[in-house]
Scaffold this motif. Structure first.
Motif, PDB file in Angstrom:
ATOM      1  N   SER A 287      17.145 -38.270  11.841  1.00 10.00           N
ATOM      2  CA  SER A 287      16.600 -37.942  10.518  1.00 10.00           C
ATOM      3  C   SER A 287      15.704 -36.718  10.629  1.00 10.00           C
ATOM      4  O   SER A 287      14.900 -36.606  11.554  1.00 10.00           O
ATOM      5  CB  SER A 287      15.803 -39.125   9.959  1.00 10.00           C
TER       6      SER A 287
ATOM      7  N   HIS B  89      12.436 -30.436   6.010  1.00  8.15           N
ATOM      8  CA  HIS B  89      12.725 -29.709   4.774  1.00  8.15           C
ATOM      9  C   HIS B  89      12.076 -30.353   3.553  1.00  8.15           C
ATOM     10  O   HIS B  89      12.193 -29.836   2.444  1.00  8.15           O
ATOM     11  CB  HIS B  89      14.239 -29.622   4.569  1.00  8.15           C
ATOM     12  N   LEU B  90      11.435 -31.524   3.752  1.00 16.43           N
ATOM     13  CA  LEU B  90      10.745 -32.205   2.649  1.00 16.43           C
ATOM     14  C   LEU B  90       9.244 -31.971   2.770  1.00 16.43           C
ATOM     15  O   LEU B  90       8.653 -32.176   3.831  1.00 16.43           O
ATOM     16  CB  LEU B  90      11.038 -33.708   2.674  1.00 16.43           C
TER      17      LEU B  90
ATOM     18  N   GLU C 172       6.774 -34.140  -1.762  1.00 15.18           N
ATOM     19  CA  GLU C 172       8.081 -34.749  -2.061  1.00 15.18           C
ATOM     20  C   GLU C 172       8.202 -36.122  -1.408  1.00 15.18           C
ATOM     21  O   GLU C 172       8.728 -37.068  -2.027  1.00 15.18           O
ATOM     22  CB  GLU C 172       9.201 -33.830  -1.566  1.00 15.18           C
TER      23      GLU C 172
ATOM     24  N   TYR D  30      20.719 -39.541   4.092  1.00 12.94           N
ATOM     25  CA  TYR D  30      19.751 -38.801   3.291  1.00 12.94           C
ATOM     26  C   TYR D  30      18.537 -39.690   3.075  1.00 12.94           C
ATOM     27  O   TYR D  30      18.675 -40.892   2.774  1.00 12.94           O
ATOM     28  CB  TYR D  30      20.335 -38.418   1.928  1.00 12.94           C
ATOM     29  N   GLN D  31      17.321 -39.123   3.181  1.00  7.72           N
ATOM     30  CA  GLN D  31      16.125 -39.898   2.900  1.00  7.72           C
ATOM     31  C   GLN D  31      15.996 -40.179   1.408  1.00  7.72           C
ATOM     32  O   GLN D  31      15.486 -41.223   1.008  1.00  7.72           O
ATOM     33  CB  GLN D  31      14.897 -39.153   3.403  1.00  7.72           C
TER      34      GLN D  31
ATOM     35  N   THR E 240      16.775 -35.945  -4.278  1.00  7.16           N
ATOM     36  CA  THR E 240      15.900 -34.851  -3.836  1.00  7.16           C
ATOM     37  C   THR E 240      16.632 -33.898  -2.907  1.00  7.16           C
ATOM     38  O   THR E 240      16.515 -32.675  -3.027  1.00  7.16           O
ATOM     39  CB  THR E 240      14.658 -35.410  -3.119  1.00  7.16           C
ATOM     40  N   GLU E 241      17.384 -34.439  -1.959  1.00  7.26           N
ATOM     41  CA  GLU E 241      18.006 -33.621  -0.923  1.00  7.26           C
ATOM     42  C   GLU E 241      19.383 -33.087  -1.299  1.00  7.26           C
ATOM     43  O   GLU E 241      19.807 -32.066  -0.755  1.00  7.26           O
ATOM     44  CB  GLU E 241      18.136 -34.437   0.369  1.00  7.26           C
TER      45      GLU E 241
ATOM     46  N   LYS F 227      19.676 -29.962  -5.148  1.00 10.88           N
ATOM     47  CA  LYS F 227      19.929 -28.752  -4.381  1.00 10.88           C
ATOM     48  C   LYS F 227      21.260 -28.093  -4.758  1.00 10.88           C
ATOM     49  O   LYS F 227      21.377 -26.861  -4.755  1.00 10.88           O
ATOM     50  CB  LYS F 227      19.928 -29.080  -2.883  1.00 10.88           C
TER      51      LYS F 227
ATOM     52  N   GLN G 206      19.005 -43.752  -1.102  1.00 10.56           N
ATOM     53  CA  GLN G 206      19.495 -43.153   0.126  1.00 10.56           C
ATOM     54  C   GLN G 206      21.022 -43.221   0.145  1.00 10.56           C
ATOM     55  O   GLN G 206      21.627 -43.896  -0.685  1.00 10.56           O
ATOM     56  CB  GLN G 206      18.925 -43.872   1.350  1.00 10.56           C
TER      57      GLN G 206
ATOM     58  N   LYS H 163      24.723 -39.229   4.868  1.00 14.37           N
ATOM     59  CA  LYS H 163      24.586 -37.775   5.002  1.00 14.37           C
ATOM     60  C   LYS H 163      25.689 -37.240   5.918  1.00 14.37           C
ATOM     61  O   LYS H 163      26.527 -36.447   5.510  1.00 14.37           O
ATOM     62  CB  LYS H 163      23.213 -37.423   5.549  1.00 14.37           C
TER      63      LYS H 163
END
Length: 512
Positions: A98, A102-103, A107, A162-163, A167-168, A172, A225, A228
């Motif tokens: 993980s 980038h967060l 966030e 993805y966390q 958001t991710e 985006k 979540q 990913k």
């Protein structure tokens, strides 16, 4: 043959006197519970819809409680014919690759606030479910992962998550997809594109034909979540508009008829229902199982195919002799067999007294007993009854022999251990490795349960330790008092550091 037990109404299978209860024949599907708090106490639960569907298609759900330390007791739940993992909290990010760089802290704080009930990590549940998923992957045990269960499957095989999907991913790439809606929790739907040629496309074939694109389904969504990086073992079956993988499977383990089924779904087909206006307490299990209440008639099909694979997997184990059904005998049958054995022993006693003791009383009693035994029976009935007793005695003698062998080995092991401890505590015993032992020493070592070879290796190691200790003493004798004190302080610090690291490693291993 099948019959119903008159005392409890249970359906049983068997032939002749042997009775197999239905519960010992049906395959077992393990389902791990989820923990919540009710009236200031922890309560474990599993969604009823899952259990209803598993039972309706012919399997027995076995609930695995989310209890600390249970990950080391999973062998007790064997035989495992299938595993169904469903909802739960976020998986501990330390269990997969993980990257949170980038967060921003803002966030991360926002994600935890928005999904406070899911971001609480449950390490015990993680450990139990990951071990079960790995067993399924290693032995190709049928596995169905729903929502979190699909994420567990991906992580167990080396994938990542993805966390926070919205958001991710969604924000985006400019494609807005709401993967959870707390204001319309059960009613929320979003589209997914089903890939042609996959099992999911086959299962929902009729409904997909009616869709505008021929490949679109509207599914529910209760997650923040998601997958990913999909593990290389799997292939996707469906994507959300933002690109998130909503379903995947193992193409090498996908044949329910042969007991092969490893599938992960991010959505909940068992909850894709439109009975929300009906109070839950007024719904019967039969009503909840009707295809007409589902968004798509094929929603239960996934569970049907899963249980089909579970049944086939159990049959495969039985056919290869890797599993045996526990057999249960009727009480009346057991009593009848006991009386037959008693009768056999009585007959043997009478014949022995007639042929060997020759006492008038025994002969008189024996003649009457034999006449009663042979009355109205086939001529060889007494021989058959004697044979029954002989078989029983033979089985009994085998069992006693096994018990005696276990006792003998236990005594030998205890003697060996006592001998080893005695040798360790008696520094007066000094034997050179290459020196022959005298008969008294050999006898002593044999009495202690040791061997000459073991004693030689043990003493060799002990002598090496003594030489090391002597060299260390010689070196320290040349050191100043201050140097010795610094030396002691240094090693105390090293012992404390090593103890701390060891405790952390043990704690991590227990949690994992």
């Amino acid at each position: 043959m099948t019959r119903t037990n008159g005392t409890n109404g249970n359906v049983e299978f068997g032939s002749g006197d042997e009775v197999l209860p239905l519960a010992s024949v049906l395959p077992r599907v393990l389902v791990v519970s989820r923990r919540t708090v009710r009236k200031n106490k922890f309560v474990d639960f599993v969604g009823e819809y899952h259990l209803d569907l598993v039972v309706s298609y012919g399997a027995v759900p076995v609930i695995v409680p989310r209890v600390s330390g249970l990950h080391s007791l999973l062998d007790s739940f064997e035989p495992i014919h299938g595993v169904l993992l469903c909802e739960g909290e976020d998986i501990d990010p330390s269990l997969y690759e993980s990257d949170l760089s980038h967060l921003s802290p803002e966030e991360i704080a926002k994600i935890k606030k928005a999904h406070s009930s899911d971001t609480q990590i449950d390490k015990d549940k993680d450990s139990i479910e990951l071990q079960l998923a790995r067993r399924c992957l290693e032995r190709n045990i049928p596995y169905l992962g729903i929502c979190r269960g699909s994420q567990v499957l991906n992580v167990a095989c080396g994938g990542s998550l993805y966390q926070d999907v919205e958001t991710e991913l969604s924000s985006k790439n400019g494609v807005e997809v709401h993967h959870i809606n707390y204001d319309n929790y059960d009613g929320h739907r979003h589209p997914v594109n089903v890939i042609e040629g996959t099992p999911l496309h086959e299962w929902f074939a009729e409904s997909l034909k009616k869709s505008s694109t021929g490949s679109e389904l509207f599914v529910n969504s209760y997650h923040h979540q998601g997958v990913k990086r999909l593990a290389t073992r799997f292939q996707p079956m469906a994507h959300a508009p933002d690109g998130l993988i909503e379903a995947f499977y193992d193409p090498a383990v996908c044949d329910p008829e042969e007991g092969k089924f490893i599938v992960g779904l991010q959505f909940h087909p068992e909850r894709m229902r439109h009975e929300h206006d009906i109070p839950i307490e007024s719904q019967t299990s039969e009503e909840l199982m009707q295809e007409s209440i589902f968004d798509y008639p094929e929603c239960p099909r996934i569970y049907q195919e899963f249980v089909k694979a579970v049944v086939a997997y159990q049959k495969k184990l039985l056919s290869t002799g890797k599993e045996k059904i526990n057999r249960k005998f009727d009480a009346a049958v057991m009593e009848r067999q006991r009386m037959q054995i008693v009768r056999s022993f009585s007959l043997a006693k009478i014949i022995y007294e007639e042929e060997h003791l020759r006492s008038p009383h025994s002969v008189h009693g024996g003649q009457h007993a034999l006449a009663a035994l042979r009355h109205g029976a086939v001529p060889n009935q007494s021989e058959q009854e004697l044979e029954l007793g002989a078989r029983f005695l033979q089985a009994l003698s085998c069992a006693l022999a096994m018990c005696l062998e276990v006792i003998r080995l236990s005594i030998l092991a205890s003697i060996w251990l006592m001998g080893y401890m005695l040798l360790k505590k008696l520094p007066c015993i000094r034997l050179q490795s290459n020196t022959a032992l005298n008969s008294k020493q050999v006898k002593f070592l044999h009495e202690m349960g040791a061997t000459v070879r073991n004693s030689s290796l043990f003493l060799e190691k002990m002598q090496l330790n003594e030489r090391k200790e002597a060299e260390a003493r010689k070196m320290m004798e040349g050191m100043q008092e201050q140097e010795l004190q610094e030396f002691i302080d240094f090693y105390k610090m090293m012992v404390d550091a090593a103890s701390t690291v060891l405790q952390q490693k043990r704690s991590f291993k227990r949690n994992f």
